[in-house]
Design an enzyme around this catalytic site. Structure first.
Site, mmCIF file in Angstrom:
data_model
loop_
_atom_site.group_PDB
_atom_site.id
_atom_site.type_symbol
_atom_site.label_atom_id
_atom_site.label_comp_id
_atom_site.label_asym_id
_atom_site.label_seq_id
_atom_site.Cartn_x
_atom_site.Cartn_y
_atom_site.Cartn_z
ATOM 1 N N LEU C 43 0.765 -1.233 -0.039
ATOM 2 C CA LEU C 43 -0.024 -0.045 -0.003
ATOM 3 C C LEU C 43 1.048 1.343 0.017
ATOM 4 O O LEU C 43 0.611 2.259 -0.616
ATOM 5 C CB LEU C 43 -0.821 -0.048 1.174
ATOM 6 C CG LEU C 43 -1.968 -0.959 1.209
ATOM 7 C CD1 LEU C 43 -2.998 -0.690 2.368
ATOM 8 C CD2 LEU C 43 -2.818 -1.161 -0.100
ATOM 9 N N ALA C 44 1.905 1.066 1.019
ATOM 10 C CA ALA C 44 2.799 2.486 0.915
ATOM 11 C C ALA C 44 3.522 2.779 -0.310
ATOM 12 O O ALA C 44 3.319 3.825 -0.878
ATOM 13 C CB ALA C 44 3.575 2.368 2.229
ATOM 14 N N HIS C 266 -1.796 -10.320 17.325
ATOM 15 C CA HIS C 266 -3.076 -10.206 16.912
ATOM 16 C C HIS C 266 -3.938 -11.185 17.586
ATOM 17 O O HIS C 266 -3.567 -12.466 17.510
ATOM 18 C CB HIS C 266 -3.317 -10.294 15.278
ATOM 19 C CG HIS C 266 -4.572 -10.038 14.933
ATOM 20 N ND1 HIS C 266 -5.558 -10.527 14.875
ATOM 21 C CD2 HIS C 266 -4.859 -8.852 14.189
ATOM 22 C CE1 HIS C 266 -6.931 -10.059 14.430
ATOM 23 N NE2 HIS C 266 -6.305 -8.935 14.010
ATOM 24 N N SER C 284 -9.858 -11.845 10.324
ATOM 25 C CA SER C 284 -10.199 -10.386 10.557
ATOM 26 C C SER C 284 -10.599 -10.331 12.026
ATOM 27 O O SER C 284 -11.439 -10.994 12.478
ATOM 28 C CB SER C 284 -10.917 -9.826 9.858
ATOM 29 O OG SER C 284 -11.668 -8.642 10.346
ATOM 30 N N ARG C 331 -6.396 -4.404 20.597
ATOM 31 C CA ARG C 331 -5.599 -5.893 20.222
ATOM 32 C C ARG C 331 -4.600 -6.108 21.364
ATOM 33 O O ARG C 331 -4.700 -7.529 21.890
ATOM 34 C CB ARG C 331 -4.942 -5.744 19.210
ATOM 35 C CG ARG C 331 -5.909 -5.435 17.893
ATOM 36 C CD ARG C 331 -4.970 -5.530 16.680
ATOM 37 N NE ARG C 331 -6.065 -5.384 15.369
ATOM 38 C CZ ARG C 331 -5.704 -5.333 14.298
ATOM 39 N NH1 ARG C 331 -4.344 -5.008 13.887
ATOM 40 N NH2 ARG C 331 -6.784 -5.397 13.159
ATOM 41 N N ARG C 436 -1.001 -0.523 17.682
ATOM 42 C CA ARG C 436 -2.087 0.082 16.440
ATOM 43 C C ARG C 436 -3.330 -0.560 16.587
ATOM 44 O O ARG C 436 -3.795 -1.667 17.036
ATOM 45 C CB ARG C 436 -1.268 -0.588 15.261
ATOM 46 C CG ARG C 436 -2.118 -0.079 13.981
ATOM 47 C CD ARG C 436 -1.473 -0.618 12.813
ATOM 48 N NE ARG C 436 -1.474 -2.033 12.607
ATOM 49 C CZ ARG C 436 -2.331 -2.756 12.124
ATOM 50 N NH1 ARG C 436 -3.851 -2.194 12.023
ATOM 51 N NH2 ARG C 436 -2.323 -4.389 11.937
ATOM 52 N N LEU C 442 -3.746 -0.022 7.088
ATOM 53 C CA LEU C 442 -4.101 0.370 5.535
ATOM 54 C C LEU C 442 -4.036 1.694 5.300
ATOM 55 O O LEU C 442 -3.877 2.396 4.545
ATOM 56 C CB LEU C 442 -5.499 -0.485 5.387
ATOM 57 C CG LEU C 442 -5.617 -1.995 5.503
ATOM 58 C CD1 LEU C 442 -6.851 -2.493 5.021
ATOM 59 C CD2 LEU C 442 -4.509 -2.351 4.556
#
Lengths: 253, 223, 639
Positions: C43-44, C266, C284, C331, C436, C442
């Site tokens: 993405l970055a 996670h 997810s 999380r 995070r 994202l």
């Protein structure tokens, strides 16, 4: 369980390849297919032999990197499954398993089970996008998109670009892959302005890259790990027909 | 032009010309079936066609074009597709495609060969001059097409040629009669299954109806 | 040394706008004179390469996969946050800013987080314009779901494949630039060194993974967007090829590594099974919207079929401990709670390392069809891996390494302490602090790529006097290539007894047990003792077969592991140094009586940026003090 593997071994793109037989003893049914190959490789390394080269990355069925034809079927016999998500419980003790690379002229073999799929990138580069700039676009809710249309676009957009459709196609055609992108963008209002140009450019790239023509065998849909439907090929055909109707306002193709 | 060079353009051409050819074989079949209504029926039909005069030639020209396009691109696509394939898999497996889909080019070429023979046989009438309509006595001042057909198909050799060719036609149609719906973009996914089923049934109907003619004559049911 | 993040001062609401105005620009016709290298196409990196190419710069992009479309951003499932406030449930840029700073346990730079929250809305618009098929409601408007750590619905999603759809959007923009010739794509290349000339980043050295050739590429600026390093734990949810290599090579050339101990575990992954497992699979976090997490109250019930355990014998521990956030607790808290329950002997499944994620109540409430619509692909995936049906029997989940908040130190403009070296996405440390929030990775990747770097790279480029002056013929490039070549030869010449996988498993075990979810002085010191031993074993006893001038996947794994073996030590030093518990970093010495993390704001409100001082030597600590002027430091509470 104990299995016998016949794996395609090929040193480099110019070399001749052949199937080599490896025993796979004590395979745990909870292993994934690639973990089973990891174990075989581990054994080969310990014996001082060259391990089997195969593409893989995310191992969760989404990156599209893994690419093996298992017993004549891309990604193996379990429906809607990439080979990294195929688990050994799908096999039986004593099975003989043939593992081969994707086979198509547009996918030259690089080594063992690794093929070069850059031809698929070229198809995308021909028009698999909306030509919007970074920034300067309207608010995301400016154009309502009916849920059904959004869902339809998403169904098409789920393609992971692995190439199983091409590996399965008797004509080595990349039509399902191409159509998924064409259909996704043609369904959405954002993609409509370029729809005519896109379908023409992408299908041209498909042929230029050495893929075959679609003759409606539908093997692609059966092999697709994401269940992309051939209705998107119909949509592509429809878009193509539309693109041939002369129009004074549409972009020239 | 893109229509003649692009992958989808040529596919569409195949579908459209195929459809028109299906139109032709439909009319041809309906006309020929008049044989089951006796000699008068088919002879009248033949006379009717003959009387069209110039129109017949226009029609033949159109047919020639359709066949030329359908065959040229069919063969071209086949060659391209073969070139796009690399070596075969050790285990070749197909899941949903059909024998008829895989053999389109071959059944097509069989039909072409048959077409040439068929024209020489019934139109130019040079393969079996002895029993050709031009050499048979006139009936009511018209050519006796009925006798030509019956005498021909009473010969096992000729009947077998026709039956084999018509089986090829059946196979060709069982893919072609449904495939065009997808090609012209009218399929919406699940609907194609129904289209495919209807197409196959129609192909069987065409196949049986056509084969009935040589078969019934060979079996001396039609005399 | 005290580092300066160069964050703008003054009112936070206008900080980014003011800074944007103050930055120098590069004249449009001059842009083509600059060449920018982008390593990584997730993405970055993908968004950055596409945007910079479109602006007119000469861009060369690199990825180790066979296509830029396969970067591991594609694995993200749940969604992407934005402060659109479409549901009118009280969201705002300020609230997203607040939630992110708080969620990060007050260990991030305020101005960076503000900017992220501000541009979050542009990201959604951008992706919609690209044709990303976000979920829509029946009126045709964009739909939202909730995620952990937030009390508003601000997460946009595309089924369970949001990362895939966003990445394919960035990939499509990148493809367009490749076609235009403004971006040159080099796939199947792995960056193996950063070339620094006179203290300035001027290029990279890569290995062509198909031919084995060592290649040099020059650039006026180098952007690293090479993703995360949690494969240091061996088993993680990262892709097999994800590694620390690119940023570690930069660290070895002088870039500072910031907060490497902040790793995210996670909470909703599929538990480990068997001994041959090569990776863990994440499901997810959105599952926690409808799933209820529990373990049996009594350890004696753990072997029972879950459906035979009545409600009163179940401990819905998140709902019990955090009534206001319940199953949507952040999380770090969810993960640690799961570990506690299992440490308490109440874990379920294989090796009793698992907790239940139960959908029975949700199915009863909204029907199985709705649950299928929301999470069908996740249930399918769960069944493929575990052979169990999640609709009929609660799923088993367990935490797994997933993301790192730490990364290369960068200033407000995403530039590292090496001039000309920019770092984006997961590879940098900036916005997530010590933890995070879900659906924020994202957001950060795309924010950095589309809306930050295109602006912030300009002042640096504008300051260059002679763009393109240093090219591949510079002696530093030759030196770098020779060093890489020598390392390949060295790896291939050991021919020991253990495979790369054996040693990676050992390292992973040491890291997971000692530098994992709960860390103590003793465990960290144990790790510092074990890591050099494993590293020695690696360099003396690894067996890397094959040759260097062809495809050699074992060699690839070997150099990645070699870097992990060096990096692990720095990560452990950081964890040892940080005598507090914050976010993903939990030191057992620093907890409340109830077992909650206890920060030490007086002594640790800083970014720990580590300077490499040679393999086996203790790295040097540099600090960037963090100021909280807009959000008051507070004990993070989700009760």
């Amino acid at each position: 369980m104990n299995l016998t593997l016949h794996v395609w071994r090929q040193k480099g793109p110019q070399d001749k390849g052949k199937l080599v037989t490896y025993p796979a003893p004590n395979v745990d049914s909870d292993m994934s297919f690639l973990e089973m190959l990891d174990e075989i490789n581990d054994e080969l390394i310990r014996k001082g032999e060259d391990p089997i080269a195969f593409d893989h990355d995310c191992r969760e069925g989404i990156c599209g990197m893994c690419s093996q034809v298992v017993n004549g079927r891309p990604h193996g016999h379990q429906e809607r499954t990439t080979v990294c998500q195929l688990h050994m419980r799908q096999f039986n003790d004593g099975d003989e398993i043939f593992v081969e690379p994707w086979r198509a002229k547009a996918f030259p073999i690089q080594k063992d089970l690794i093929v070069d799929r850059s031809s698929m990138d070229v198809i995308m580069q021909a028009g698999g996008y909306v030509s919007c700039h970074t920034g300067g676009v309207p608010d995301g809710n400016t154009f309502p998109i009916p849920k059904k249309v959004a869902d339809y676009a998403m169904d098409a957009a789920e393609c992971i670009g692995c190439g199983a459709c091409i590996a399965a196609c008797p004509n080595s055609s990349a039509m399902l892959f191409t159509s998924a992108k064409v259909a996704q963008l043609a369904a959405l209002p954002q993609g409509k302005p370029e729809a005519r140009k896109r379908v023409q450019a992408m299908t041209k790239a498909l042929l230029d890259e050495g893929f075959g023509n679609c003759t409606n065998h539908y093997e692609c849909e059966a092999a697709c790990p994401k269940g992309i439907s051939v209705k998107f090929i119909a949509k592509l055909n429809r878009e193509y027909l539309k693109s041939m109707i002369p129009s004074s306002t549409a972009e020239p193709v | 032009m893109n229509l003649f060079t692009s992958t989808v353009g040529r596919k569409i051409l195949m579908a459209v010309t195929g459809l028109l050819l299906i139109g032709f074989i439909t009319v041809h079949l309906l006309g020929n079936l008049s044989i089951f209504w006796g000699a008068d029926a088919i002879n009248a039909y033949a006379k009717h066609l003959h009387d069209l005069g110039l129109l017949v030639w226009v029609f033949r020209l159109v047919m020639l074009c359709l066949f030329a396009i359908h065959i040229t691109f069919g063969v071209q696509l086949y060659l391209e597709n073969r070139a796009a394939n690399s070596e075969d898999y050790a285990i070749q497996k197909t899941l949903v495609t059909t024998f008829s889909a895989k053999t389109m080019v071959f059944t097509g070429l069989i039909i072409l060969a048959f077409l040439l023979y068929h024209l020489l046989h019934f139109t130019v009438q040079v393969t079996n001059p002895a029993i050709s309509a031009t050499n048979l006595p006139l009936v009511d001042g018209h050519l006796d097409v009925f006798s030509m057909v019956v005498l021909s198909f009473q010969k096992v050799f000729i009947a077998v040629i026709y039956i084999v060719a018509l089986i090829a036609l059946f196979l060709h149609l069982s893919h072609g009669l449904q495939s065009w719906v997808q090609t012209l973009g009218w399929s919406t996914g699940p609907s194609q299954d129904k289209v495919t089923a209807v197409g196959k049934i129609l192909a069987i109907v065409y196949g049986l109806a056509y084969i009935a003619i040589p078969l019934f004559i060979l079996a001396r049911i039609v005399k | 040394m005290i580092l300066d993040g160069k964050a703008p001062t003054g009112p936070i609401e206008t900080s980014w706008d003011r800074h944007r105005f103050d930055m120098k620009l590069v004249n449009p016709s001059n842009k083509r004179k600059y060449k920018i290298l982008v390593v990584g196409t997730g993405l970055a990196g993908g968004a950055a390469a596409a945007s910079l190419g479109e602006l007119g710069y000469n861009v060369e992009a690199f990825c180790y996969q066979d296509s830029p479309r396969r970067a591991h951003s594609i694995g993200a499932q749940g969604g992407i946050n934005a402060a659109k406030n479409y549901p009118s449930d009280g969201d705002s840029i300020y609230r997203l800013f607040y939630d992110t700073v708080k969620g990060g346990d007050f260990r991030s730079r305020e101005a960076d987080v503000w900017r992220l929250a501000q541009v979050s809305n542009n990201i959604i618009d951008q992706c919609v314009a690209q044709g990303v098929p976000f979920a829509r409601d029946y009126a045709g408007y964009l739909d939202n779901r909730s995620f952990g750590g937030a009390q508003v619905s601000r997460t946009f999603y595309a089924r369970g494949q949001t990362g895939q759809q966003l990445l394919l959007g960035a990939y499509s923009a990148l493809s367009r630039q490749i076609k235009n010739g403004s971006v040159k794509m080099f796939a199947r290349r792995e960056m193996l060194d950063l070339v620094v000339v006179d203290g300035v980043a001027k290029g990279i050295t890569c290995r062509n993974l198909l031919t084995g050739e060592i290649e040099s590429y020059w650039g006026d600026a180098v952007i690293l967007a090479s993703g995360g390093y949690v494969n240091v734990f061996y088993l993680s949810t990262n892709a097999m090829g994800s590694s620390v290599t690119a940023i570690w090579k930069a660290t070895k050339k002088g870039a500072y590594m910031a907060n490497p101990c902040y790793t995210q575990i996670h909470p909703t992954c599929i538990p480990v099974h068997g001994t041959h497992q090569s990776k863990l699979t994440l499901m997810s976090e959105s599952l926690r919207n409808d799933g209820r997490i529990w373990v049996p109250k009594d350890a004696a019930n753990c072997e029972k079929h879950p459906n035979d355990i009545p409600d009163e014998d179940r401990d819905y521990y998140l709902e019990r401990k955090y009534p206001s956030f319940g199953n949507l607790a952040p999380r770090d808290i969810s993960s640690r709670s799961a570990k506690e329950a299992c440490d308490d002997g109440r874990g379920v499944g294989d090796g009793k390392r698992g907790v239940y994620l139960d959908f029975a109540a949700a199915i009863k409430r909204v029907g199985q069809k709705t649950i299928e619509e929301r999470y069908g692909n996740l249930f399918e995936m769960y069944e493929k891996i575990t052979d169990e049906n999640g609709y009929e029997r609660p799923m088993r989940i367990y935490p797994a390494p997933h993301y790192n908040m730490g990364g290369l130190w960068v200033d407000y403009e995403c530039q590292s302490n090496i001039p000309g070296l920019f770092v984006l996405g997961e590879a940098n440390f900036s916005v997530h602090g010590a933890n995070r929030l879900g659906a924020s990775a994202l957001m950060q990747g795309l924010a950095d790529g589309y809306f930050v770097i295109p602006y912030t790279i300009a002042p640096y480029l504008a300051s260059l006097k002679n763009p393109g002056a240093v090219k591949e013929d510079h002696p530093e490039f030759k030196k770098s290539a020779e060093e890489v070549e020598a390392q390949m030869d060295r790896l291939l010449s050991i021919k020991g007894k253990k495979t790369v996988m054996d040693i990676h498993r050992e390292l992973g075990h040491v890291m997971w047990e000692n530098v994992g979810m709960a860390r103590s002085k003793e465990s960290l010191e144990e790790a510092l003792k074990r890591i050099p031993e494993i590293r020695d074993e690696f360099w003396n006893n690894v067996n890397v077969p094959g040759e260097s001038k062809s495809i050699n996947q074992q060699l690839e794994n070997a150099w990645r592991l070699a870097d992990f073996l060096e990096f692990a030590e720095m990560m452990t030093y950081d964890a040892l140094n940080r005598e507090e518990s914050c976010g993903g970093h939990f030191r057992v010495e620093h907890q409340t009586d109830e077992g909650e993390a206890m920060r030490d704001d007086e002594n640790f409100t800083y970014v720990a940026a580590w300077e490499f001082k040679g393999v086996g030597n203790k790295p040097e600590l540099h600090k960037e003090p963090l100021k909280f002027e807009n959000i008051k430091l507070a004990v993070r509470s989700y009760k």
